[in-house]
Design a protein around this motif. Structure first.
Motif, short mmCIF file in Angstrom:
data_model
loop_
_atom_site.label_atom_id
_atom_site.label_comp_id
_atom_site.label_asym_id
_atom_site.label_seq_id
_atom_site.Cartn_x
_atom_site.Cartn_y
_atom_site.Cartn_z
N LEU A 33 0.85 -1.19 0.00
CA LEU A 33 0.00 0.00 0.00
C LEU A 33 0.88 1.24 0.00
O LEU A 33 1.87 1.30 0.74
N THR A 34 0.55 2.21 -0.83
CA THR A 34 1.30 3.47 -0.80
C THR A 34 0.99 4.22 0.49
O THR A 34 -0.03 3.96 1.14
N THR A 35 1.84 5.11 0.85
CA THR A 35 1.68 5.81 2.13
C THR A 35 0.49 6.75 2.14
O THR A 35 -0.27 6.80 3.11
N LYS A 43 -1.47 11.43 -12.06
CA LYS A 43 -0.75 10.88 -13.20
C LYS A 43 0.73 10.64 -12.87
O LYS A 43 1.32 9.65 -13.30
N GLU A 44 1.32 11.56 -12.10
CA GLU A 44 2.74 11.43 -11.78
C GLU A 44 3.03 10.30 -10.79
O GLU A 44 4.18 9.98 -10.53
N ASN A 45 1.97 9.68 -10.24
CA ASN A 45 2.17 8.61 -9.26
C ASN A 45 1.71 7.26 -9.80
O ASN A 45 1.41 6.35 -9.03
N GLU A 46 1.64 7.14 -11.12
CA GLU A 46 1.20 5.88 -11.72
C GLU A 46 2.27 4.80 -11.57
O GLU A 46 3.45 5.08 -11.41
N ASN A 47 1.80 3.55 -11.66
CA ASN A 47 2.68 2.38 -11.59
C ASN A 47 3.52 2.37 -10.31
O ASN A 47 4.72 2.07 -10.32
N ASN A 48 2.86 2.70 -9.21
CA ASN A 48 3.52 2.66 -7.91
C ASN A 48 3.42 1.26 -7.31
O ASN A 48 2.96 0.32 -7.96
N ALA A 49 3.84 1.12 -6.06
CA ALA A 49 3.92 -0.20 -5.42
C ALA A 49 2.55 -0.85 -5.25
O ALA A 49 2.45 -2.06 -5.06
N GLU A 50 1.48 -0.06 -5.34
CA GLU A 50 0.13 -0.58 -5.16
C GLU A 50 -0.48 -1.08 -6.47
O GLU A 50 -1.55 -1.69 -6.47
N VAL A 203 -5.65 -2.02 5.34
CA VAL A 203 -6.26 -0.97 4.51
C VAL A 203 -6.70 0.20 5.39
O VAL A 203 -6.50 1.36 5.05
N ARG A 204 -7.29 -0.12 6.53
CA ARG A 204 -7.77 0.94 7.42
C ARG A 204 -6.61 1.71 8.05
O ARG A 204 -6.70 2.92 8.25
N GLN A 205 -5.53 1.01 8.35
CA GLN A 205 -4.37 1.68 8.93
C GLN A 205 -3.79 2.69 7.95
O GLN A 205 -3.39 3.79 8.36
N ARG A 206 -3.72 2.34 6.68
CA ARG A 206 -3.23 3.28 5.69
C ARG A 206 -4.12 4.53 5.63
O ARG A 206 -3.64 5.65 5.44
N ALA A 207 -5.42 4.35 5.80
CA ALA A 207 -6.35 5.48 5.78
C ALA A 207 -6.27 6.31 7.06
O ALA A 207 -6.79 7.43 7.11
N GLY A 208 -5.65 5.76 8.09
CA GLY A 208 -5.51 6.51 9.34
C GLY A 208 -6.74 6.49 10.21
O GLY A 208 -6.96 7.43 11.00
#
Length: 283
Positions: A33-35, A43-50, A203-208
């Motif tokens: 999951l991305t931070t 667009k500039e964050n495409e193809n990230n770890a997620e 998933v919930r932890q990433r959402a804070g």
């Protein structure tokens, strides 16, 4: 391929096979999951770890309403953009696929995914660009726009013909968050609530937001609610409602026994020489 296979097994309620396919993705440690949820769709964050499966698009070649297949770009951000908008950050669009008040209200208190998903246009204008205007398109008006796939001002300035129709923004078909929530559902159905809860809470932890402690059917309902919050306006909600048997309760004018399937285009039936039958109740 494993992500798509797991989704198919989930539809077929083959829980063990679904868990096996999805766990292979999770245990590979290839995805994460991305931070920051709020920038996943830039667009500039495409193809990230997620990114498990994206459809790649290019804005280099435009098209027209007379030749939509000429587009190399993604049609949907323009269609979901703000009609006749004249202001900063966002570009002009056609105002379709609009989030609703019901969706906006469904998010939990201080869930950052609400604003990342639902652009409240009047609040945005009041806070960022007082006096700017927009129109109401054929898609109606709910007060909200899909903030995940929406035409940006920068994309309006690339000089291609009919640039409101094409975008270089990729369509995120399967994100790692989707994999985690599908796996959570499969494990819950198998009675393995500990594993299901662990996946859900990632998933919930990433959402804070606070972590769940539920089990059994309560956990199942929490997983489905999480799918709505996490994946809204990405093209999953209708199919989740159909496969869980909740569509008739949630979708206005949904006809059980008919709308679970789409109609087969008549041209395809004709091209098949009449060997394909139309889906039930569409004749």
């Amino acid at each position: 391929a494993l992500g798509l296979l797991g989704k198919v097994y989930l539809y077929q309620e083959k829980w063990s096979l679904a868990a096996g396919a999805l766990d292979q993705i999770i245990n590979s440690n290839y995805y994460a999951l991305t931070t920051d949820y709020t920038n996943i769709f830039l667009k500039e964050n495409e193809n990230n770890a997620e990114t498990v499966f994206d459809i790649e698009f290019s804005a280099d070649e435009g098209g027209s309403y007379g030749c939509l297949i000429c587009l190399e770009g993604n049609l949907t951000p323009g269609y979901q953009g703000i009609r006749q908008y004249d202001g900063p950050e966002y570009g002009d669009g056609n105002s379709y696929n609009l989030p609703t008040q019901d969706l906006f209200d469904s998010f939990e208190y201080q869930d950052p995914r609400r604003e990342a998903t639902c652009l409240h246009i009047d609040n945005y204008i009041a806070a960022n660009a007082p006096g700017t205007t927009y129109g109401v398109g054929a898609g109606g008006h709910t007060g909200f726009y899909n903030n995940k796939y929406i035409k940006s001002r920068d994309e309006m300035l690339n000089g291609i013909p009919d640039n409101d129709l094409t975008s270089g923004v990729n369509y995120r078909v399967i994100r790692y968050a989707d994999v985690l929530l599908m796996a959570a559902e499969a494990h819950n159905q198998l009675g393995d609530d500990a594993t299901a809860l662990g996946y859900l809470n990632q998933v919930r932890q990433r959402a804070g937001i606070f972590l769940r402690t539920s089990s059994g059917n309560d956990l199942y309902e929490h997983i489905l609610k999480e799918r709505r919050s996490e994946l809204s306006c990405e093209g999953h909600r209708f199919f989740d409602l159909v496969r869980t048997g909740k569509a008739a309760d949630e979708i206005v004018n949904f006809e059980t026994g008919k709308h679970e399937l789409f109609p087969i285009p008549q041209v395809e039936i004709d091209l098949a020489g009449g060997n394909w039958e139309q889906n039930p109740n569409y004749n």
